[in-house]
Write a protein that holds these residues in place. Structure first.
Motif, PDB file in Angstrom:
ATOM      1  N   VAL A 135       0.831  -1.207   0.000  1.00  0.00           N
ATOM      2  CA  VAL A 135       0.000   0.000   0.000  1.00  0.00           C
ATOM      3  C   VAL A 135       0.861   1.251   0.000  1.00  0.00           C
ATOM      4  O   VAL A 135       0.473   2.296  -0.498  1.00  0.00           O
ATOM      5  CB  VAL A 135      -0.925   0.001   1.248  1.00  0.00           C
ATOM      6  CG1 VAL A 135      -1.769   1.262   1.310  1.00  0.00           C
ATOM      7  CG2 VAL A 135      -1.817  -1.231   1.249  1.00  0.00           C
ATOM      8  N   LEU A 136       2.057   1.128   0.534  1.00  0.00           N
ATOM      9  CA  LEU A 136       2.863   2.311   0.805  1.00  0.00           C
ATOM     10  C   LEU A 136       3.916   2.596  -0.248  1.00  0.00           C
ATOM     11  O   LEU A 136       4.578   3.611  -0.200  1.00  0.00           O
ATOM     12  CB  LEU A 136       3.548   2.133   2.169  1.00  0.00           C
ATOM     13  CG  LEU A 136       2.592   1.827   3.331  1.00  0.00           C
ATOM     14  CD1 LEU A 136       3.377   1.442   4.558  1.00  0.00           C
ATOM     15  CD2 LEU A 136       1.696   3.005   3.626  1.00  0.00           C
ATOM     16  N   ARG A 137       4.095   1.702  -1.204  1.00  0.00           N
ATOM     17  CA  ARG A 137       5.197   1.858  -2.130  1.00  0.00           C
ATOM     18  C   ARG A 137       5.098   3.130  -2.962  1.00  0.00           C
ATOM     19  O   ARG A 137       6.097   3.671  -3.399  1.00  0.00           O
ATOM     20  CB  ARG A 137       5.279   0.645  -3.065  1.00  0.00           C
ATOM     21  CG  ARG A 137       5.844  -0.600  -2.390  1.00  0.00           C
ATOM     22  CD  ARG A 137       6.228  -1.642  -3.427  1.00  0.00           C
ATOM     23  NE  ARG A 137       6.706  -2.844  -2.773  1.00  0.00           N
ATOM     24  CZ  ARG A 137       6.058  -4.001  -2.782  1.00  0.00           C
ATOM     25  NH1 ARG A 137       4.906  -4.112  -3.396  1.00  0.00           N
ATOM     26  NH2 ARG A 137       6.576  -5.051  -2.177  1.00  0.00           N
ATOM     27  N   ASN A 138       3.885   3.593  -3.199  1.00  0.00           N
ATOM     28  CA  ASN A 138       3.747   4.771  -4.057  1.00  0.00           C
ATOM     29  C   ASN A 138       3.944   6.080  -3.311  1.00  0.00           C
ATOM     30  O   ASN A 138       3.763   7.153  -3.878  1.00  0.00           O
ATOM     31  CB  ASN A 138       2.372   4.767  -4.743  1.00  0.00           C
ATOM     32  CG  ASN A 138       1.228   4.753  -3.735  1.00  0.00           C
ATOM     33  OD1 ASN A 138       1.443   4.957  -2.547  1.00  0.00           O
ATOM     34  ND2 ASN A 138       0.025   4.508  -4.210  1.00  0.00           N
ATOM     35  N   HIS A 139       4.298   6.000  -2.033  1.00  0.00           N
ATOM     36  CA  HIS A 139       4.653   7.185  -1.233  1.00  0.00           C
ATOM     37  C   HIS A 139       3.462   8.136  -1.029  1.00  0.00           C
ATOM     38  O   HIS A 139       3.664   9.271  -0.602  1.00  0.00           O
ATOM     39  CB  HIS A 139       5.816   7.960  -1.869  1.00  0.00           C
ATOM     40  CG  HIS A 139       7.092   7.197  -1.925  1.00  0.00           C
ATOM     41  ND1 HIS A 139       8.312   7.821  -2.045  1.00  0.00           N
ATOM     42  CD2 HIS A 139       7.370   5.877  -1.885  1.00  0.00           C
ATOM     43  CE1 HIS A 139       9.272   6.911  -2.081  1.00  0.00           C
ATOM     44  NE2 HIS A 139       8.713   5.733  -1.996  1.00  0.00           N
ATOM     45  N   ASP A 140       2.243   7.682  -1.311  1.00  0.00           N
ATOM     46  CA  ASP A 140       1.097   8.579  -1.158  1.00  0.00           C
ATOM     47  C   ASP A 140       0.852   8.977   0.287  1.00  0.00           C
ATOM     48  O   ASP A 140       0.132   9.936   0.552  1.00  0.00           O
ATOM     49  CB  ASP A 140      -0.173   7.921  -1.710  1.00  0.00           C
ATOM     50  CG  ASP A 140      -0.236   7.966  -3.224  1.00  0.00           C
ATOM     51  OD1 ASP A 140       0.520   8.767  -3.814  1.00  0.00           O
ATOM     52  OD2 ASP A 140      -1.015   7.200  -3.818  1.00  0.00           O
ATOM     53  N   HIS A 141       1.424   8.248   1.214  1.00  0.00           N
ATOM     54  CA  HIS A 141       1.176   8.538   2.620  1.00  0.00           C
ATOM     55  C   HIS A 141       2.422   9.094   3.306  1.00  0.00           C
ATOM     56  O   HIS A 141       2.679   8.838   4.477  1.00  0.00           O
ATOM     57  CB  HIS A 141       0.655   7.285   3.326  1.00  0.00           C
ATOM     58  CG  HIS A 141      -0.670   6.843   2.808  1.00  0.00           C
ATOM     59  ND1 HIS A 141      -1.855   7.438   3.170  1.00  0.00           N
ATOM     60  CD2 HIS A 141      -0.982   5.903   1.894  1.00  0.00           C
ATOM     61  CE1 HIS A 141      -2.850   6.862   2.529  1.00  0.00           C
ATOM     62  NE2 HIS A 141      -2.352   5.924   1.749  1.00  0.00           N
ATOM     63  N   LEU A 142       3.175   9.879   2.537  1.00  0.00           N
ATOM     64  CA  LEU A 142       4.346  10.562   3.074  1.00  0.00           C
ATOM     65  C   LEU A 142       4.304  12.031   2.666  1.00  0.00           C
ATOM     66  O   LEU A 142       4.068  12.341   1.497  1.00  0.00           O
ATOM     67  CB  LEU A 142       5.637   9.949   2.519  1.00  0.00           C
ATOM     68  CG  LEU A 142       6.090   8.599   3.067  1.00  0.00           C
ATOM     69  CD1 LEU A 142       7.270   8.087   2.253  1.00  0.00           C
ATOM     70  CD2 LEU A 142       6.475   8.715   4.524  1.00  0.00           C
ATOM     71  N   PRO A 143       4.551  12.943   3.598  1.00  0.00           N
ATOM     72  CA  PRO A 143       4.717  14.341   3.182  1.00  0.00           C
ATOM     73  C   PRO A 143       6.001  14.479   2.381  1.00  0.00           C
ATOM     74  O   PRO A 143       6.991  13.798   2.651  1.00  0.00           O
ATOM     75  CB  PRO A 143       4.799  15.094   4.509  1.00  0.00           C
ATOM     76  CG  PRO A 143       5.305  14.082   5.493  1.00  0.00           C
ATOM     77  CD  PRO A 143       4.748  12.760   5.044  1.00  0.00           C
ATOM     78  N   ASP A 144       5.998  15.337   1.382  1.00  0.00           N
ATOM     79  CA  ASP A 144       7.235  15.601   0.633  1.00  0.00           C
ATOM     80  C   ASP A 144       7.645  17.062   0.702  1.00  0.00           C
ATOM     81  O   ASP A 144       8.632  17.463   0.092  1.00  0.00           O
ATOM     82  CB  ASP A 144       7.128  15.134  -0.822  1.00  0.00           C
ATOM     83  CG  ASP A 144       5.928  15.696  -1.555  1.00  0.00           C
ATOM     84  OD1 ASP A 144       5.159  16.471  -0.947  1.00  0.00           O
ATOM     85  OD2 ASP A 144       5.743  15.361  -2.742  1.00  0.00           O
ATOM     86  N   ILE A 145       6.889  17.865   1.476  1.00  0.00           N
ATOM     87  CA  ILE A 145       7.226  19.269   1.704  1.00  0.00           C
ATOM     88  C   ILE A 145       7.126  19.555   3.199  1.00  0.00           C
ATOM     89  O   ILE A 145       6.197  19.100   3.869  1.00  0.00           O
ATOM     90  CB  ILE A 145       6.273  20.211   0.929  1.00  0.00           C
ATOM     91  CG1 ILE A 145       6.513  20.114  -0.578  1.00  0.00           C
ATOM     92  CG2 ILE A 145       6.433  21.655   1.396  1.00  0.00           C
ATOM     93  CD1 ILE A 145       5.492  20.880  -1.400  1.00  0.00           C
ATOM     94  N   GLU A 146       8.082  20.296   3.706  1.00  0.00           N
ATOM     95  CA  GLU A 146       8.016  20.820   5.069  1.00  0.00           C
ATOM     96  C   GLU A 146       8.281  22.317   5.015  1.00  0.00           C
ATOM     97  O   GLU A 146       9.238  22.762   4.380  1.00  0.00           O
ATOM     98  CB  GLU A 146       9.051  20.156   5.972  1.00  0.00           C
ATOM     99  CG  GLU A 146       9.031  20.689   7.403  1.00  0.00           C
ATOM    100  CD  GLU A 146      10.090  20.061   8.305  1.00  0.00           C
ATOM    101  OE1 GLU A 146      10.132  20.407   9.507  1.00  0.00           O
ATOM    102  OE2 GLU A 146      10.891  19.244   7.808  1.00  0.00           O
ATOM    103  N   ILE A 147       7.419  23.079   5.661  1.00  0.00           N
ATOM    104  CA  ILE A 147       7.603  24.525   5.767  1.00  0.00           C
ATOM    105  C   ILE A 147       7.927  24.836   7.227  1.00  0.00           C
ATOM    106  O   ILE A 147       7.101  24.646   8.113  1.00  0.00           O
ATOM    107  CB  ILE A 147       6.343  25.300   5.335  1.00  0.00           C
ATOM    108  CG1 ILE A 147       5.846  24.835   3.955  1.00  0.00           C
ATOM    109  CG2 ILE A 147       6.618  26.793   5.359  1.00  0.00           C
ATOM    110  CD1 ILE A 147       6.773  25.132   2.818  1.00  0.00           C
ATOM    111  N   MET A 148       9.156  25.303   7.463  1.00  0.00           N
ATOM    112  CA  MET A 148       9.596  25.585   8.829  1.00  0.00           C
ATOM    113  C   MET A 148       9.471  27.075   9.117  1.00  0.00           C
ATOM    114  O   MET A 148      10.171  27.883   8.498  1.00  0.00           O
ATOM    115  CB  MET A 148      11.058  25.171   9.018  1.00  0.00           C
ATOM    116  CG  MET A 148      11.385  23.755   8.622  1.00  0.00           C
ATOM    117  SD  MET A 148      13.163  23.404   8.894  1.00  0.00           S
ATOM    118  CE  MET A 148      13.356  21.940   7.851  1.00  0.00           C
TER     119      MET A 148
END
Length: 607
Positions: free
Chosen positions: A409-422
């Motif tokens: 389910v996780l291989r497509n990275h859909d459940h990971l943020p790819d941007i962080e705004i600090m």
């Protein structure tokens, strides 16, 4: 050091340990090295030598959060040098930082304790590392930590040595960060109160766990795992040798493999270049970080053959992956001028204000000095943002699936943020001369727009065979066009947040690196090329992967042993097979905890 109440830490000098023999030699007493040395030395029957390039610097002032986070102050133990010119970023150079001090970068960083998502580790598992799935690494996160204030959870540890806590928004020292939170919520983002929960949202404004104790003091891995009392108690079997820089590991040939048999080192502070050495009975573990570990391996003859031969180094093991897959979270600062009182600058512009803040912290453990530079972050999936405006529209469910749903389910990275705004109440521009000339006396607020899963890679290579020379770091930023497109989204979101702050009446006086319009790709691309910088989250230069791997050549196996050398391991962020979508210090300690158990298990019948 000048602080009068600092108690002497039990450091040894190179000449004190010369010609001795140890079961384990740990190269690097940083974030991972302190944790690993502590766990291995729990067994009084084994002998351990911990070699650290820096010194202990174990002073009271080094635990004051804001002061110790100033990486521009060499008194903290932070060192810097410039990267190689960034070809895709106007040939500029970005500052490389690391902590050359016992405790390493955990002594000088922003103290952020974030593990990453369940998906991060299940992706590792799906890449062929089943023993590094979230289910398998969770016990090591829990073992290390003592969380002070989160709700009870099976995912959080409460009896470990490494303390962390969150700071309630109402107590944040700068109003500008609270306003940023309110504006993020106005744009549709939820507030995440525990980023380390297994069901934390992928999109949201997070109050961060910070490695700060009940007395509002920094808790590095030195204080957590090797405090002075522990180091003194274990002096018989744990020798902590500081100001020692490794020049090479010496190997012997046994059957088809080489084995580490001796470690050569010299003083990092003495003008004498005298070489010392120790013998190794069982293992050498390199814990020198993602820039330092490949340097140690290459100086020892392990790395890309052609590169080693260019430096006339005898090749012990041809491993092209050593130093070849540098992965970092590239970022672009989007900054505005703000009233001085709204920024960290205000304590530096007035000696009286600075003195008042110091005594406030000394007497009550409150005030600006009791906090690091960062207390919160906005985590976002780019798939939830419009390409042209970065308007937030939740698409796929923000809540991650149950870990039991499987890695597929996780291989497509859909459940990971790819941007962080600090959000940072200070300048995030890494040009030191510009910082001194333009920002030293004005208030500055920044959104550090960061790519958590960039496609571009860099390299770490030797500058020379002199171990005192800093390695050549090619960051490789923006070499992949997808990273530029992702950076545009991150900048546009930062500008949307800035517009919302203005609409709510917060005085963003003028843009410094913040363009007026978000519509012009060319203008944003120019900003990216002129301002892209490292976030100091270096990883993957000694990847855990097979020697021949579809993604990139590997250096260590799943037990962190260097391919072909069974008694040599690497234990730090350099072993990450895929970069984590968050800050790296908590995952590094997890790696050290797991490595310690693997070492103990492999020698259980021999001890």
């Amino acid at each position: 050091m000048w602080w009068p109440f600092a108690l002497k830490y039990p450091e040894r000098q190179p000449e004190d340990v010369d010609a001795n023999e140890y079961d384990y030699v740990i190269i690097g007493g940083g974030t991972a090295g302190c944790a690993l040395a502590s766990r291995l030395s729990e067994d009084p029957s084994v002998s351990i030598l911990l070699l650290e390039r820096g010194v202990a610097n174990n002073t009271w002032i080094s635990r004051v959060p804001l002061i110790s986070s100033n990486i521009l102050n060499p008194e903290t133990g932070a060192v810097n040098w410039y990267s190689e010119p960034m070809k895709e970023c106007d040939d500029r150079k970005s500052l490389i930082f690391r902590g050359d001090v016992l405790g390493g970068s955990s002594r000088v960083n922003a103290m952020v304790y974030t593990r990453g998502s369940v998906a991060d580790y299940d992706i590792w598992s799906s890449m062929g590392h089943p023993e590094w799935s979230y289910e398998k690494v969770l016990p090591y996160f829990k073992k290390a930590e003592m969380v002070l204030d989160q709700s009870k959870s099976d995912a959080r540890g409460r009896s470990g040595p490494w303390i962390n806590q969150t700071i309630e928004p109402s107590n944040w020292p700068f109003r500008v960060v609270r306003v940023a939170k309110e504006c993020a919520e106005a744009l549709g983002f939820h507030h995440i109160t525990d980023t380390n929960s297994t069901d934390a949202l992928c999109d949201g404004f997070a109050t961060l766990d910070l490695t700060i104790d009940q007395n509002m003091q920094r808790v590095s891995t030195l204080e957590a795992f090797l405090p002075r009392e522990t180091a003194l108690k274990r002096e018989k079997n744990l020798s902590i040798c500081t100001a020692s820089i490794v020049s090479r590991i010496e190997f012997s040939r046994e059957k088809a493999n080489s084995r580490a048999k001796r470690v050569h080192f010299q003083s990092s502070i003495s003008k004498s270049r005298k070489t010392f050495s120790v013998n190794v009975k069982k293992e050498v573990i390199v814990c020198s970080g993602a820039t330092g570990s490949p340097q140690v391996l290459m100086l020892s003859g392990i790395g890309p053959r052609k590169h080693l031969e260019e430096h006339d180094i005898d090749v012990v093991r041809d491993l092209p992956g050593v130093g070849s897959e540098l992965w970092d979270h590239v970022s672009v600062p989007v900054t505005w001028e703000v009233p001085v009182v709204e920024s960290v600058t205000y304590i530096a512009t007035s000696p009286l204000k600075g003195a008042l803040e110091f005594f406030k912290y000394l007497l009550t453990r409150t005030g600006v000095l009791s906090f690091p530079f960062q207390v919160a972050s906005l985590f976002v999936r780019s798939s939830s943002l419009d390409d042209q405006t970065s308007e937030f529209t939740p698409g796929i469910p923000s809540k991650p699936p149950d870990p039991g749903d499987g890695a597929s389910v996780l291989r497509n990275h859909d459940h990971l943020p790819d941007i962080e705004i600090m959000p940072l109440a200070t300048s995030a521009v890494d040009d030191l001369e510009e910082h001194k000339a333009r920002f030293a006396k004005i208030g500055v607020f920044s959104f550090l727009a960061t790519l958590l899963r960039p496609k571009s890679r860099g390299t770490v290579r030797l500058r020379s065979v002199d171990p005192l020379d800093r390695p050549k770091v090619e960051l490789g930023f923006m070499a992949d066009a997808e990273d530029i497109a992702l950076a545009r989204k991150a900048i546009r979101l930062s500008l949307r947040l800035g517009d919302e702050m203005k609409a709510q009446g917060f005085p963003l006086i003028r843009g410094i690196t913040a363009p007026e319009s978000t519509a012009n790709d060319a203008e944003l691309d120019a900003l990216i090329k002129s301002r892209a910088r490292t976030t100091y989250h270096y990883s993957s230069t000694c990847r855990m992967a097979p020697e021949i791997d579809p993604l990139a050549p590997g250096v260590v196996d799943d037990a962190l042993r260097v391919h072909g050398i069974p008694n040599l391991r690497v234990c730090d962020a350099s072993i990450f097979p895929h970069i984590i979508s968050t800050h790296l210090q908590a995952p590094v300690v997890m790696v050290a905890e797991k490595c310690a158990d693997m070492i103990k298990e492999s020698h259980a019948t021999k001890i």
